[in-house]
Design a protein around this motif. Structure first.
Motif, PDB file in Angstrom:
ATOM      1  N   LEU A 100     -23.647  26.775  28.547  1.00  0.00           N
ATOM      2  CA  LEU A 100     -23.848  26.548  27.120  1.00  0.00           C
ATOM      3  C   LEU A 100     -24.670  25.288  26.878  1.00  0.00           C
ATOM      4  CD1 LEU A 100     -23.114  27.543  24.249  1.00  0.00           C
ATOM      5  CD2 LEU A 100     -21.111  26.074  24.387  1.00  0.00           C
ATOM      6  N   THR A 101     -24.334  24.220  27.563  1.00  0.00           N
ATOM      7  CA  THR A 101     -25.084  22.975  27.355  1.00  0.00           C
ATOM      8  C   THR A 101     -26.513  23.087  27.876  1.00  0.00           C
ATOM      9  OG1 THR A 101     -24.154  22.050  29.387  1.00  0.00           O
ATOM     10  CG2 THR A 101     -23.059  21.465  27.330  1.00  0.00           C
ATOM     11  N   VAL A 104     -28.448  25.003  25.186  1.00  0.00           N
ATOM     12  CA  VAL A 104     -28.745  24.133  24.044  1.00  0.00           C
ATOM     13  C   VAL A 104     -29.858  23.150  24.422  1.00  0.00           C
ATOM     14  CG1 VAL A 104     -27.817  22.301  22.568  1.00  0.00           C
ATOM     15  CG2 VAL A 104     -26.479  24.359  22.991  1.00  0.00           C
ATOM     16  N   LYS A 109     -31.107  24.689  20.259  1.00  0.00           N
ATOM     17  CA  LYS A 109     -30.186  25.238  19.264  1.00  0.00           C
ATOM     18  C   LYS A 109     -29.063  25.983  19.965  1.00  0.00           C
ATOM     19  CE  LYS A 109     -33.105  29.304  18.343  1.00  0.00           C
ATOM     20  NZ  LYS A 109     -33.101  29.778  19.632  1.00  0.00           N
ATOM     21  N   TRP A 110     -27.993  26.211  19.221  1.00  0.00           N
ATOM     22  CA  TRP A 110     -26.865  26.965  19.768  1.00  0.00           C
ATOM     23  C   TRP A 110     -27.265  28.416  19.973  1.00  0.00           C
ATOM     24  CZ3 TRP A 110     -23.179  24.020  21.553  1.00  0.00           C
ATOM     25  CH2 TRP A 110     -22.958  22.782  20.969  1.00  0.00           C
ATOM     26  N   GLN A 113     -27.243  30.738  16.902  1.00  0.00           N
ATOM     27  CA  GLN A 113     -28.097  30.479  15.755  1.00  0.00           C
ATOM     28  C   GLN A 113     -29.273  31.446  15.748  1.00  0.00           C
ATOM     29  OE1 GLN A 113     -28.950  26.306  16.440  1.00  0.00           O
ATOM     30  NE2 GLN A 113     -27.682  25.744  14.675  1.00  0.00           N
TER      31      GLN A 113
END
Length: 116
Positions: A100-101, A104, A109-110, A113
């Motif tokens: 996840l990191t 991003v 962005k996540w 999004q």
């Protein structure tokens, strides 16, 4: 039948784990080679750096997904105990957090999004 499944699953888990490690290694080597050749051609260092980070990030993400898959196969098919399930949960959480990191970091962005 169960006696047959565990060794085969362990074998497949080892193969997938090896592919995950190889994926990260090959992406890293390719990204470094690509960056070095672009720097020798005197391309703008900021764009070379950004592409290097993108390539490394993609390789690590793909490798992490394969490593998670191998851990799941091994734990479920070979060594299914409460302790190994707990360790698997922690490993999956850590690797998911890393994925996840990295996502991003690479996209800015996540993942949920909109692409707008």
């Amino acid at each position: 039948m169960i006696d047959f499944i565990a060794p085969v699953a362990a074998w497949f888990a080892a193969i997938i784990e090896t592919i995950g490690i190889a994926t990260i290694t090959l992406f890293a080597l390719y990204a470094l080679y690509n960056a070095a050749t672009r720097m020798l051609k005197k391309e703008e260092s900021e764009s070379v750096y950004q592409e290097l980070r993108q390539s490394l990030g993609r390789g690590i993400l793909l490798g992490l997904e394969l490593l998670i898959a191998s851990d799941i196969i091994y734990t479920v098919a070979v060594e299914l105990t409460f302790e190994t399930i707990g360790v698997l949960a922690i490993v999956v959480l850590i690797r998911t957090f890393l994925s996840l990191t990295l996502e991003v970091e690479m996209s800015g962005k996540w993942p949920w999004q909109n692409n707008k």
